[in-house]
Design an enzyme around this catalytic site. Structure first.
Site, short mmCIF file in Angstrom:
data_model
loop_
_atom_site.label_atom_id
_atom_site.label_comp_id
_atom_site.label_asym_id
_atom_site.label_seq_id
_atom_site.Cartn_x
_atom_site.Cartn_y
_atom_site.Cartn_z
N GLU A 240 -40.08 39.65 -42.12
CA GLU A 240 -38.93 39.60 -41.22
C GLU A 240 -37.68 39.05 -41.86
O GLU A 240 -36.63 38.99 -41.22
CB GLU A 240 -39.31 38.74 -40.01
CG GLU A 240 -40.53 39.28 -39.34
CD GLU A 240 -41.28 38.24 -38.54
OE1 GLU A 240 -42.09 38.63 -37.71
OE2 GLU A 240 -41.04 37.06 -38.76
N GLN B 147 -50.94 43.95 -30.98
CA GLN B 147 -50.84 43.26 -32.27
C GLN B 147 -51.81 42.08 -32.33
O GLN B 147 -51.94 41.45 -33.37
CB GLN B 147 -49.41 42.75 -32.48
CG GLN B 147 -48.37 43.85 -32.48
CD GLN B 147 -46.94 43.34 -32.56
OE1 GLN B 147 -46.09 43.86 -31.84
NE2 GLN B 147 -46.65 42.38 -33.42
N ARG C 144 -39.45 41.43 -34.68
CA ARG C 144 -39.46 41.28 -36.14
C ARG C 144 -38.89 39.92 -36.52
O ARG C 144 -37.93 39.81 -37.28
CB ARG C 144 -38.68 42.40 -36.81
CG ARG C 144 -39.12 42.59 -38.27
CD ARG C 144 -38.62 43.85 -38.88
NE ARG C 144 -39.23 44.01 -40.20
CZ ARG C 144 -39.24 45.14 -40.88
NH1 ARG C 144 -38.70 46.22 -40.37
NH2 ARG C 144 -39.79 45.22 -42.06
N CYS C 145 -39.52 38.89 -35.98
CA CYS C 145 -38.86 37.60 -35.96
C CYS C 145 -39.90 36.53 -35.69
O CYS C 145 -40.86 36.75 -34.97
CB CYS C 145 -37.84 37.65 -34.83
SG CYS C 145 -37.21 36.10 -34.25
#
Lengths: 291, 793
Positions: free
Chosen positions: B739, B222, B369-370
């Protein structure tokens, strides 16, 4: 997936398939839907020398009813076919209830009922259903065919009574003498999960009297559990609240659950009791609606 | 001359179809395993079957004998090259290949490089490792026990299993407020360990070319530029000779931020063998060894006035980081942005203390996801609010309303020092309660209870800090958290845009082009977006923590504005007026006072190559590095209704209402997709998805039969609403959103189930709320913990 090395054969006749199994001397595995075998190969838990793919064998993808009411399911009949079968909806409510609850839609497209019986997973749906119905498995081998009652066919967890050179070619559900009734309920944490607990109830009714009752459980013991006492408690009786409660209690008592990450033993027993009660109450309310 | 319709050219607010889907739905994506290089070899990793053991010996002789095996690497061989250990993103170290001990089940012990993956796997099975078992530590209570075995005996000055102690806030002020409180509401919670489980596992192809000296690595990352920096610093290779390519990524969710041992091994193997080496992780490897999320225990307290005003909050967290402290987060915050909890409420005093421990579990602590532990922060917050409402005998919606920051209080400094800048919190709550029919549901609930049926409603309101930096406060290993964009307009008016972010499903190829369309009037279809290749993309910190739109997206707008500024000079030249007399409208400059006399942006582009004025540099391109002045603060309100089956503990979701205020929406359809995905993961956390370990440290959840991800079959439907409060500092007014629903959603589901169980006096059930836990709580009328409690006070 990177399984261990194996040889692969896809014979076009049953005789050829049996001959390959014979030559395999116990080191060969039959591949039908592959929904249990392939994951085992992937994880290298199973490492057979030879895979005998029976998907090319002609005439095994049927399910049909004999004139006397006997239901026959061929070795290549997929779960999805049974899920969409008007025949089962009409003739066999326990099977019709179970078919949509087997695994998930992807597995149902490939997996087979007969393969599920052969895999003999204690959490297999069809083993419980066929047990409740008192069914049999037809095995074909070099010495011809034999029929094995389901109680003798499943010999233990992941073990069946087939000889190494035999193929299970058909499951047989005996004709119902009365009006068939019943159902199947399963608790799973998610679609496709193995059952936390499940109950199959198969009744034959004459009027409102139960003439035969089979109750079998899955997910709550080292093998499929035939709750014979629970079935016997219903035979010859009408489905009164007292009869339902007695059968549900006996089914719960027959369960041999273990505490694990799916729940405590006591919880699983409670689910069995609830499911047997709900199926039987549903039989009563369906009959009342029909009347 | 009619004005351009921004929606028609795919600008801001257009629900433009995702351009990347053209290749994905045709099966034409290029994921790591789709890449095949000439002469490529295959790597397979041998992992530890046990959680904690001393390695007596590793015998690789049988593996070397298998035809087709090219290399077998062990920790000792890595150590001779100073590569047995590598730094983590949290200033700790992590074993690449184990030398002394294995510290978690699934740890990398050896690897084989062979002609094909079958041979490599066979060879791994031929390696004999002699383990001397050690007791496994699987939770913080065990880790902090006085006689606990030391996990990190590799570290000097490490005498216990504590990874860190950390604190933030006004301890004395908080203590005073608690002393004056009418009611103190306490609750202990566990946010269980889970795993991001992107559908594509991790992998790499390292390709070292001896002739050119160049190392190219195709990698599931990522954040390709961070990896290049790490490889340059750890492997001491020259940075300009390292090219990291992040191809199509099949989901990341934080799992693809860290640098994993497999990457390092494949790079070393390629350098040694001078051939490309591919490593594709299998599902079990991904689940048991790569970055997990959560695993935090809370002891939380709220000091309240009887009328519902919150006077202070006190939190102590105990977090389980596994064998190596490898949280991927801004370096100076040891427990991420946990102290962003309660940012949507007006609370004068707050204090947080945090203890992190080592255990014999997989390392990580990635922001699943945070935005760095905000998922835990907001879950704890909303569960504490719910418990406080119960303690006060107050309606939980009313308690929230009393304490939410009011619209005219912005900018608002939180007790922990964050600056929230915008929102309409009360309005979002109103919209949500109206949509779910709150009052009517309460009436139905009361009636249902009379009939023995259990209905419940749960609310979660929250704002969260998305879009790190600013660079003053946020860095990773000293590298500041800004981001970048580079826009090059070709002579026909088409353009290529590159950014330092890396899409993994977020839809950058679609939405970045929409920002360009908005700023320049170039149709979005005329803008190609390219990311992920460090040789071509500008330096950026990558995509995670909902930071793409707040940071890289802002850089896109700023780069486009620079291009527009230059295009203005070209327009003035073409229109033969001075620059001051040129006015901008979408896609076109015209002469002030003479709107018919104008040139399009495309005509300006042509002029930049074919007709530039004397003294003006040719070409039409610009780059922008964007350092945001603040985080962005989206707000959300989620409301869930459920019915619980008292006989089995099974609960069904009746309705889910989501009201999200993420500022200006670039592409509403993409935003809605993000919210639905987030709600699905919220439902997953609440209902089934967690990774646990048995007493020996065996991971229960090493495959998708045991680690449960919800399918479309059981995932409920969602009703989405929006409120728009533009971000005051973002160039186009957008806030992060990727998120929000994962962060704010879980508490709404849990609060709903516990609301249904109110007649039984059940105050807490730890996630996931599996049917057996719910049933146990009902039948025993008590709280159910999914994990051993941790108490440090």
């Amino acid at each position: 997936m990177y399984p261990s090395r194996f040889r692969y054969e896809a014979p076009r006749s049953l005789d050829d398939a049996i001959a390959l199994l014979q030559a395999g001397q116990g080191e060969a595995k039959v591949l039908a839907g592959g929904q249990s075998l392939v994951p085992l190969l992937k994880l290298r838990f199973a490492a057979p020398e030879l895979l005998v793919d029976i998907n090319n064998l002609p005439g095994l993808d049927y399910h049909r009813v004999d004139p006397d009411g006997t239901i026959r399911i061929g070795a290549l009949c997929r779960h999805a076919t049974l899920e969409r079968s008007p025949l089962l909806v009409e003739r066999q409510p326990t099977m019709a209830a179970a078919a949509p609850l087997v695994a998930d839609p992807l597995v149902r497209n490939r997996g087979t009922l007969v393969g599920s019986l052969c895999h003999a997973d204690p959490q297999g749906d069809w083993a419980a259903v066929v047990t409740a119905l008192g069914g049999r498995v037809v095995a074909a081998g070099p010495r011809g065919r034999r029929e094995i009652p389901i109680g003798e066919f499943v010999t233990g967890p992941f073990e069946n009574a087939l000889r190494y050179d035999e193929i299970a070619v058909e499951a047989v559900i005996p004709a119902s003498k009365g009006q068939p009734a019943g159902g199947y309920l399963k608790l799973e944490r998610r679609v496709g999960d193995f059952a936390t607990a499940a109950a199959a109830v198969a009744l034959e009714l004459s009027g409102d009297v139960v003439t035969r009752a089979g109750i079998a459980l899955c997910g709550v013991g080292p093998s499929t559990i035939d709750a014979t006492d629970a079935g016997r408690a219903l035979t010859g009786r009408t489905l009164t609240a007292a009869a339902i409660e007695e059968a549900a209690d006996l089914a719960a008592a027959a369960a041999q659950p273990r505490t694990d990450h799916r729940g405590s033993a006591a919880y699983k027993r409670q689910v069995v009791r609830t499911f047997v009660t709900r199926i039987l109450r549903n039989v009563v309310s369906t009959a009342e609606r029909a009347a | 001359m009619t004005a351009l319709d921004e929606i028609k050219i795919g600008g801001l607010g257009a629900s433009r179809r995702r351009v990347e889907d053209n290749r994905f739905i045709r099966g034409k994506g290029t994921y790591i395993d789709d890449i095949v290089l000439p002469g490529m070899l295959h790597m397979e990793i041998l992992r530890s079957p046990v959680a904690h053991a001393r390695i007596r010996s590793i015998d690789t002789s049988k593996a070397w004998e298998i035809p087709g095996v090219r290399l077998v690497l062990t920790g000792d061989m890595m150590a001779t090259r100073n590569l047995a250990w590598m730094p983590t993103l949290s200033y700790d170290t992590q074993a690449v290949l184990a030398t002394d001990k294995v510290r978690f089940q699934g740890q990398e012990v050896a690897c084989v490089i062979a002609d094909d993956p079958y041979i490599a796997k066979d060879a791994c099975e031929a390696i004999v490792v002699d383990y001397e078992p050690l007791p496994a530590i699987v939770n913080p209570t065990q880790a902090m026990a006085p006689d606990a075995p030391l996990i990190r005996d590799d570290k000097e000055n490490q005498a216990d299993n504590i990874a860190f102690h950390w604190q933030v806030g006004d301890k004395e002020g908080t203590d005073r407020a608690f002393a004056e409180a009418d009611v103190i509401s306490k609750i202990s919670l566990h946010y269980p360990r889970s795993h991001p489980s992107p559908i594509e596992c991790c992998g790499s192809i390292a390709d070292f070319d001896r002739a050119t000296g160049k190392l190219t690595v195709y990698l599931t990352t990522q954040a390709p530029h961070i990896v290049r920096a790490a490889v340059a610093m750890v492997a001491e290779l020259p940075e300009h000779m390292i090219r990291i390519v992040s191809p199509d990524i099949g989901g990341g969710f934080g799992n693809k931020v860290p640098v994993y041992p497999g990457y390092v091994m494949s790079i070393l193997a390629s350098i040694l063998l001078e051939r490309p080496v591919k490593w594709i992780e299998d599902r079990t490897g991904n689940l048991i060894s790569t970055g997990f999320g959560r695993d935090v225990y809370l002891d939380g307290e709220l000091a309240l006035r009887r009328d519902g005003r919150i006077l202070a909050v006190r939190m102590h967290t105990t977090s389980d980081h596994g064998a190596f402290f490898g949280d991927a987060q801004p370096s100076k915050f040891k427990i991420g942005l946990m102290h962003s909890a309660f940012s949507c409420y007006d609370i004068p005093y707050a204090y947080l203390s945090a203890t992190g421990v080592y255990t014999n579990k997989a390392p990580g602590g990635v922001a699943y996801r945070c935005s760095f532990r905000v998922t835990e922060a907001m879950f704890f917050q909303e569960r504490m609010i719910e418990a406080a409402a119960s303690d006060l005998g107050m309606d939980p919606a009313e308690l929230r309303r009393i304490n939410l920051v009011r619209d005219d209080d912005f900018p608002h400094r939180t007790a922990w020092g964050f600056l929230t800048d915008s929102g309409q919190y009360g309005r979002c709550l109103d919209v949500a309660l109206e949509a779910i029919g709150y009052e009517e549901f309460r009436r139905q609930q009361a009636q249902a209870r009379e009939a023995g049926r259990l209905l419940g409603i749960g609310i979660s309101t929250m704002t969260e800090p998305l879009g790190a930096g600013n660079s003053r406060e946020y860095d990773i290993l000293g590298i500041k958290m800004f981001d970048s964009a580079e826009l090059r307009v070709h002579l026909t008016g088409r353009a290529i845009l590159r950014t330092g972010a890396r899409t993994q499903g977020q839809g950058h190829e679609t939405t970045w082009a929409q920002i360009v369309a908005h700023e320049l009037g170039i149709p979005a279809d005329d803008v190609l977006v390219e990311e992920g290749d460090t040789d071509t993309a500008p330096f950026g910190m990558g995509t995670y923590a909902s930071r793409s739109t707040p940071v890289a997206g802002a850089a896109v707008a700023m780069a486009a504005r620079k291009v527009r500024a230059k295009a203005r000079k070209l327009a003035a030249h073409l229109l033969e007026v001075s620059e001051e007399d040129v006015e901008w409208e979408l896609g076109r400059f015209h002469v002030r006072g003479a709107p018919d006399r104008g040139v399009t942006i495309q005509e300006c582009a042509m002029a930049a190559y074919a007709n530039m004025p004397d003294g003006l540099e040719p070409g039409l391109e610009a780059s922008a590095y964007y350092d945001p002045p603040n985080l962005t603060w989206p707000f959300a309100c989620y409301v869930v209704t459920v019915e619980v089956d008292p006989e089995t503990g099974v609960w069904d979701v009746l309705n889910v209402v989501a009201v999200d205020d993420c500022g200006v929406r670039i592409n509403p359809m993409v935003v809605e997709g993000q919210i639905m995905g987030g709600l699905t993961e919220a439902y997953a956390m609440a209902s089934m998805q967690f990774i646990t370990f048995d007493a020996e440290g065996n991971c229960i959840g090493s495959n998708f039969m045991d680690y449960l991800l919800p399918t479309a079959w059981e995932t409920p439907g969602f009703e989405l609403h929006e409120v728009v409060t533009p971000c005051p500092h973002h160039p186009i007014g957008a806030k992060g959103v990727g998120e929000c629903a994962t962060v704010g959603g879980p508490a709404a589901f849990v609060n709903a189930v516990l609301d249904a169980l109110k007649p039984f006096g059940v105050r807490n059930i730890d996630m996931p709320l599996l049917p057996d836990r719910v049933h146990e709580a009902i039948s025993r009328r008590r709280d159910v913990s999914g994990a051993p409690p941790v108490r440090t006070d």
